[in-house]
Motif scaffolding. Sequence first.
Motif, PDB file in Angstrom:
ATOM      1  N   GLY A 456      63.010   7.005 -42.810  1.00 39.90           N
ATOM      2  CA  GLY A 456      63.631   7.718 -41.710  1.00 39.90           C
ATOM      3  C   GLY A 456      63.104   9.128 -41.523  1.00 39.90           C
ATOM      4  N   GLU A 457      62.223   9.589 -42.419  1.00 40.79           N
ATOM      5  CA  GLU A 457      61.710  10.955 -42.359  1.00 40.79           C
ATOM      6  C   GLU A 457      60.234  11.016 -41.982  1.00 40.79           C
ATOM      7  OE1 GLU A 457      62.414  12.563 -46.204  1.00 40.79           O
ATOM      8  OE2 GLU A 457      64.532  11.987 -46.260  1.00 40.79           O
ATOM      9  N   LEU A 458      59.637   9.862 -41.655  1.00 42.03           N
ATOM     10  CA  LEU A 458      58.195   9.852 -41.382  1.00 42.03           C
ATOM     11  C   LEU A 458      57.850  10.449 -40.028  1.00 42.03           C
ATOM     12  CD1 LEU A 458      57.167   6.336 -42.765  1.00 42.03           C
ATOM     13  CD2 LEU A 458      56.918   8.574 -43.860  1.00 42.03           C
ATOM     14  N   GLY A 459      58.783  10.418 -39.115  1.00 42.68           N
ATOM     15  CA  GLY A 459      58.511  10.968 -37.787  1.00 42.68           C
ATOM     16  C   GLY A 459      57.704  10.010 -36.935  1.00 42.68           C
ATOM     17  N   THR A 460      57.156  10.519 -35.839  1.00 50.00           N
ATOM     18  CA  THR A 460      56.445   9.668 -34.880  1.00 50.00           C
ATOM     19  C   THR A 460      54.959   9.981 -34.798  1.00 50.00           C
ATOM     20  OG1 THR A 460      57.002  11.212 -33.105  1.00 50.00           O
ATOM     21  CG2 THR A 460      58.516   9.356 -33.475  1.00 50.00           C
ATOM     22  N   THR A 461      54.491  10.936 -35.600  1.00 51.47           N
ATOM     23  CA  THR A 461      53.073  11.294 -35.559  1.00 51.47           C
ATOM     24  C   THR A 461      52.410  10.979 -36.893  1.00 51.47           C
ATOM     25  OG1 THR A 461      53.421  13.559 -36.353  1.00 51.47           O
ATOM     26  CG2 THR A 461      53.618  13.166 -33.976  1.00 51.47           C
ATOM     27  N   MET A 470      52.534  12.486 -48.719  1.00 50.63           N
ATOM     28  CA  MET A 470      51.880  13.290 -49.747  1.00 50.63           C
ATOM     29  C   MET A 470      52.900  14.078 -50.555  1.00 50.63           C
ATOM     30  SD  MET A 470      48.794  12.409 -49.626  1.00 50.63           S
ATOM     31  CE  MET A 470      48.053  13.646 -50.715  1.00 50.63           C
ATOM     32  N   ALA A 471      53.954  14.526 -49.885  1.00 54.55           N
ATOM     33  CA  ALA A 471      55.024  15.228 -50.608  1.00 54.55           C
ATOM     34  C   ALA A 471      55.697  14.297 -51.606  1.00 54.55           C
ATOM     35  CB  ALA A 471      56.042  15.786 -49.609  1.00 54.55           C
ATOM     36  N   LEU A 472      55.933  13.038 -51.176  1.00 54.49           N
ATOM     37  CA  LEU A 472      56.543  12.067 -52.090  1.00 54.49           C
ATOM     38  C   LEU A 472      55.616  11.792 -53.274  1.00 54.49           C
ATOM     39  CD1 LEU A 472      58.679   9.962 -52.863  1.00 54.49           C
ATOM     40  CD2 LEU A 472      57.532   8.346 -51.342  1.00 54.49           C
ATOM     41  N   ARG A 473      54.315  11.709 -53.025  1.00 60.36           N
ATOM     42  CA  ARG A 473      53.367  11.487 -54.117  1.00 60.36           C
ATOM     43  C   ARG A 473      53.475  12.580 -55.172  1.00 60.36           C
ATOM     44  NH1 ARG A 473      47.166  12.949 -53.479  1.00 60.36           N
ATOM     45  NH2 ARG A 473      48.274  14.953 -53.540  1.00 60.36           N
ATOM     46  N   ASP A 474      53.640  13.805 -54.727  1.00 58.23           N
ATOM     47  CA  ASP A 474      53.726  14.915 -55.672  1.00 58.23           C
ATOM     48  C   ASP A 474      55.071  14.955 -56.386  1.00 58.23           C
ATOM     49  OD1 ASP A 474      51.197  15.617 -54.847  1.00 58.23           O
ATOM     50  OD2 ASP A 474      51.912  17.083 -53.365  1.00 58.23           O
ATOM     51  N   GLU A 475      56.116  14.405 -55.752  1.00 68.63           N
ATOM     52  CA  GLU A 475      57.461  14.454 -56.342  1.00 68.63           C
ATOM     53  C   GLU A 475      57.707  13.351 -57.360  1.00 68.63           C
ATOM     54  OE1 GLU A 475      59.924  13.963 -52.966  1.00 68.63           O
ATOM     55  OE2 GLU A 475      59.343  15.863 -52.004  1.00 68.63           O
ATOM     56  N   THR A 476      57.106  12.193 -57.152  1.00 71.02           N
ATOM     57  CA  THR A 476      57.481  11.016 -57.939  1.00 71.02           C
ATOM     58  C   THR A 476      56.896  11.061 -59.347  1.00 71.02           C
ATOM     59  OG1 THR A 476      57.529   8.605 -57.971  1.00 71.02           O
ATOM     60  CG2 THR A 476      55.508   9.637 -57.178  1.00 71.02           C
ATOM     61  N   GLY A 477      57.607  10.407 -60.240  1.00 69.81           N
ATOM     62  CA  GLY A 477      57.109  10.249 -61.598  1.00 69.81           C
ATOM     63  C   GLY A 477      56.628   8.834 -61.851  1.00 69.81           C
ATOM     64  N   ASP A 478      56.661   7.988 -60.805  1.00 69.80           N
ATOM     65  CA  ASP A 478      56.247   6.595 -60.937  1.00 69.80           C
ATOM     66  C   ASP A 478      54.820   6.459 -60.412  1.00 69.80           C
ATOM     67  OD1 ASP A 478      55.841   3.752 -60.105  1.00 69.80           O
ATOM     68  OD2 ASP A 478      57.888   3.526 -60.870  1.00 69.80           O
ATOM     69  N   CYS A 485      51.714   5.815 -51.978  1.00 69.61           N
ATOM     70  CA  CYS A 485      51.616   6.930 -51.028  1.00 69.61           C
ATOM     71  C   CYS A 485      50.165   7.167 -50.620  1.00 69.61           C
ATOM     72  CB  CYS A 485      52.197   8.201 -51.644  1.00 69.61           C
ATOM     73  SG  CYS A 485      53.977   8.161 -51.880  1.00 69.61           S
ATOM     74  N   GLU A 486      49.266   7.166 -51.588  1.00 68.42           N
ATOM     75  CA  GLU A 486      47.849   7.384 -51.282  1.00 68.42           C
ATOM     76  C   GLU A 486      47.292   6.252 -50.428  1.00 68.42           C
ATOM     77  OE1 GLU A 486      46.087   7.782 -55.095  1.00 68.42           O
ATOM     78  OE2 GLU A 486      46.766   9.860 -55.393  1.00 68.42           O
ATOM     79  N   ARG A 487      47.697   5.021 -50.732  1.00 71.96           N
ATOM     80  CA  ARG A 487      47.233   3.855 -49.973  1.00 71.96           C
ATOM     81  C   ARG A 487      47.688   3.932 -48.520  1.00 71.96           C
ATOM     82  NH1 ARG A 487      48.831   0.395 -53.546  1.00 71.96           N
ATOM     83  NH2 ARG A 487      50.876  -0.093 -52.673  1.00 71.96           N
ATOM     84  N   ALA A 488      48.932   4.293 -48.310  1.00 73.17           N
ATOM     85  CA  ALA A 488      49.460   4.383 -46.951  1.00 73.17           C
ATOM     86  C   ALA A 488      48.822   5.535 -46.175  1.00 73.17           C
ATOM     87  CB  ALA A 488      50.979   4.543 -47.004  1.00 73.17           C
ATOM     88  N   CYS A 489      48.626   6.670 -46.842  1.00 72.87           N
ATOM     89  CA  CYS A 489      47.998   7.815 -46.168  1.00 72.87           C
ATOM     90  C   CYS A 489      46.572   7.487 -45.737  1.00 72.87           C
ATOM     91  CB  CYS A 489      47.986   9.027 -47.100  1.00 72.87           C
ATOM     92  SG  CYS A 489      49.606   9.787 -47.305  1.00 72.87           S
ATOM     93  N   VAL A 499      51.737   4.621 -37.402  1.00 70.26           N
ATOM     94  CA  VAL A 499      53.075   5.057 -37.777  1.00 70.26           C
ATOM     95  C   VAL A 499      54.154   4.345 -36.967  1.00 70.26           C
ATOM     96  CG1 VAL A 499      53.200   6.990 -36.145  1.00 70.26           C
ATOM     97  CG2 VAL A 499      54.448   7.106 -38.322  1.00 70.26           C
ATOM     98  N   SER A 500      53.798   3.811 -35.798  1.00 70.66           N
ATOM     99  CA  SER A 500      54.784   3.091 -34.991  1.00 70.66           C
ATOM    100  C   SER A 500      55.068   1.698 -35.538  1.00 70.66           C
ATOM    101  CB  SER A 500      54.312   2.979 -33.543  1.00 70.66           C
ATOM    102  OG  SER A 500      53.104   2.220 -33.465  1.00 70.66           O
ATOM    103  N   ASP A 501      54.162   1.173 -36.366  1.00 67.46           N
ATOM    104  CA  ASP A 501      54.338  -0.156 -36.958  1.00 67.46           C
ATOM    105  C   ASP A 501      54.959  -0.001 -38.347  1.00 67.46           C
ATOM    106  OD1 ASP A 501      54.248  -2.805 -37.695  1.00 67.46           O
ATOM    107  OD2 ASP A 501      52.064  -2.830 -38.034  1.00 67.46           O
ATOM    108  N   LEU A 502      56.259   0.234 -38.379  1.00 69.30           N
ATOM    109  CA  LEU A 502      56.918   0.498 -39.660  1.00 69.30           C
ATOM    110  C   LEU A 502      56.930  -0.731 -40.555  1.00 69.30           C
ATOM    111  CD1 LEU A 502      59.945   2.730 -38.565  1.00 69.30           C
ATOM    112  CD2 LEU A 502      57.818   3.436 -39.669  1.00 69.30           C
ATOM    113  N   GLY A 503      57.023  -1.932 -39.948  1.00 64.99           N
ATOM    114  CA  GLY A 503      57.003  -3.136 -40.765  1.00 64.99           C
ATOM    115  C   GLY A 503      55.686  -3.302 -41.493  1.00 64.99           C
TER     116      GLY A 503
END
Length: 789
Positions: A456-461, A470-478, A485-489, A499-503
């Motif tokens: 819900g925080e990805l936005g439309t761009t 990238m922020a999640l990548r830096d936050e996670t310990g998993d 995160c890197e794969r999706a980016c 980004v419009s194709d959330l599925g």
Amino acid sequence: MQRGDRGQKAPGRGALRSVLPVLGAVALGVVLVLSTESGPLRTRLAGRVLGMVVLLVGMGAYLGAERRRRRTEKDFADRPWLRRPAAEGSPADDGQHASSSDAPGAAAGGPQGAPRANLEGMLVNADDALLALRDLASHGDPADYGVLPTLLRRIGFASWEEMGPVRAIRLRRNGRWWLAPRSGGELSERDYDRLTSLEAALNINDDVMGRSWPERMSPTWRLTQVLSEIAGLRPVESAPGSVPSLIGGVEGDGEWACRLRFANAVENLPAPFRIEMAFQANLERGLFGIGVVTPRPGCLALMGARSEAAWARAYALRLALLLARRAFAASRRVERVVVNCHEHGSRETLLSLDLSHEALERLAATSGKASVVDRGLPSDPALRFSLDAAGWFRTVEPFLELEGEQLSPAARYREPELDGAPCTDALAASCGARTVSDLGIMEKAPRAAAWNAIVGELGTTTQGAVSRLMALRDETGDLTVAQACERACAALVEGTADVSDLGGLARLFVDGGTLGSAVAQARRALGEGQVTPDQLETALDTLQQAISPIEQTGIYLDDADCVYRYFNSVPERVSYNLSHRGDDRRVRLVPDEYYIAHSCAARILGLLGRHDEALAHAEALVRMAPATPDAALSKVRCLEEQSRIFESAELLMRAIEFSSTARDMSICFYRLAFMEWKLGRSDLAVACYQRAISLHEEVAAQARDELADLLEAGGPGLAPLDDKDVVPALEAGGIPAGPVDLLRERLGAAAGACVDAGVLSAARPLMGAFVELTRDDALTDVYRSLMRP
């Protein structure tokens, strides 16, 4: 008068007997008036007043007797089953032969005093219960079937068009009738109302005929009395079975025992209309919630008096109070019960009750009174309802939603893989787990949870989505979440994802990567009907390119600290935990894609005739999934292709013994039947097929077909076994029958411990496996109560 007529009432003698006392009172009044013509004024006045009083009382008694006589005769004319049976060998009151079962010659050509048909037997044995009832209405003597003919007339049964064959079942638990289409299809709301009305007519007729009533109480009075007692119904005492034994083995007053007691009691309630309900409990807050289907006004046409909506409103209240009483009785920790009534096919609340013990008793005291029908439901702070112009309920806001946070806290449904909290003693004993995460089976659970948290925080761009990832990548310990995160980016930047194709982005994040893509391609190839060897080779090359780096690094090989395992289900995980209590190494989960890659490789290689290579992949499956029959079945397929039938049969027998669900056990017996036939033991093949059929209905259809083929081709000496002889035949042939009783005990204990610990995400699959082994309506109710809202 003939000897046989001695003491028999003559026609009209009942009316004469009611008039004689009135004539005597009139005569006494006249005497009192005439006898006071002389004497003191006070005496004359007193005598005349007394005479007039006697005359008035006599006249009132006469009019009342006449009204009762006329009403009774009207009732008898419309309802001949209320007549008192005539004495044997003498005429009934109206000069015709009595039609009750006590009168002679009730059915022409039949035995004296015997009805021509047994209602219960006729319905249960009928191919179509509706046609059987029509036949009975046309040819049966109404005197043999209580108030049923009148109830059928009131609900318009004769005018119903065909709705397909319907079967009738007398429920074992509560003795009530249950009607259902033989096709198993869904009913329209109109047909649902019709069948439930017919069930109610049959059930109410049973209730009326099963009780002693004052002779002059009309059928409507009797029906009114039956419905007025709904709120106070008590469960039928059931025979010992799975639920009572489960309850008996539960100590304390936990939520597991509460859910079992409530479901068991409700299924045993002999209510006129079927009870279809869902429930939820949260004993930490003392809460119990119930949602129940209440019949629509048209279903109460069988009452034949007053407004159908009035009867339906009263029934809804009484039904809600009935269920609330059972909820309070289920546990002393229940302090508040909310009941929401709704129509079938809708989830909109029509009547909501918020009950304490005091509110329940207050409403129960008035619910049985006629005023609830005549004047409407009481105004009470524990009730919430609104009526439309027709007198039926409008939609209202319930006091509590069953799916709301109070009754169904989200924490209860958290994935066990994400919960590192230590287990309770009961959970450790029944599930072999040290932490809640030891009940997990999904390696991808952390990625799925991470995606759900940020989607819900990805936005439309693209820029906004990449920044958040990238922020999640830096936050996670998993590590796997960081890789996702890197794969999706990378896909967003390269333009291969949008980004419009959330599925699509979710699949890439959770399941993506080289291995995931290879598995998807292999599945597509195997799923095609006319796949070519070249297509199989291409899919195999892609799989091996994805698997090889993993095999070379050995990242999923066991070591001194960890073992890497794959599980198909929570019951498998519990079975593994219990059988490996002495192993202190940490269990780490293997990705689904890695297991599926080996499985697809084994299948493709088998199709290509490269059976030795296929067996190597199957061995890898067995190593990473030692508690999973699916892995053993993959190896059996490879051994079979190499004509190693003895080894195949031995492996299947071992898989039967470690199977953790009825379905897996059934599949193993189904496959073993073929191996026993290949070994020339057709008699044991028959027993294996029959065991497979008895264990799981999903496997039963195919097993029946193959059993029929075997029996047809097997010669005159081959025949199916009686059910009781199947297990002894297997054991005599050296084949294990499967530890069904042990499995049932293990699953019940594990499910109960998970419910009491508030780990419903694990409790539900365990309960589902338990229900497959122990078919019971109450257990199914409990299983449904564990669903995630």
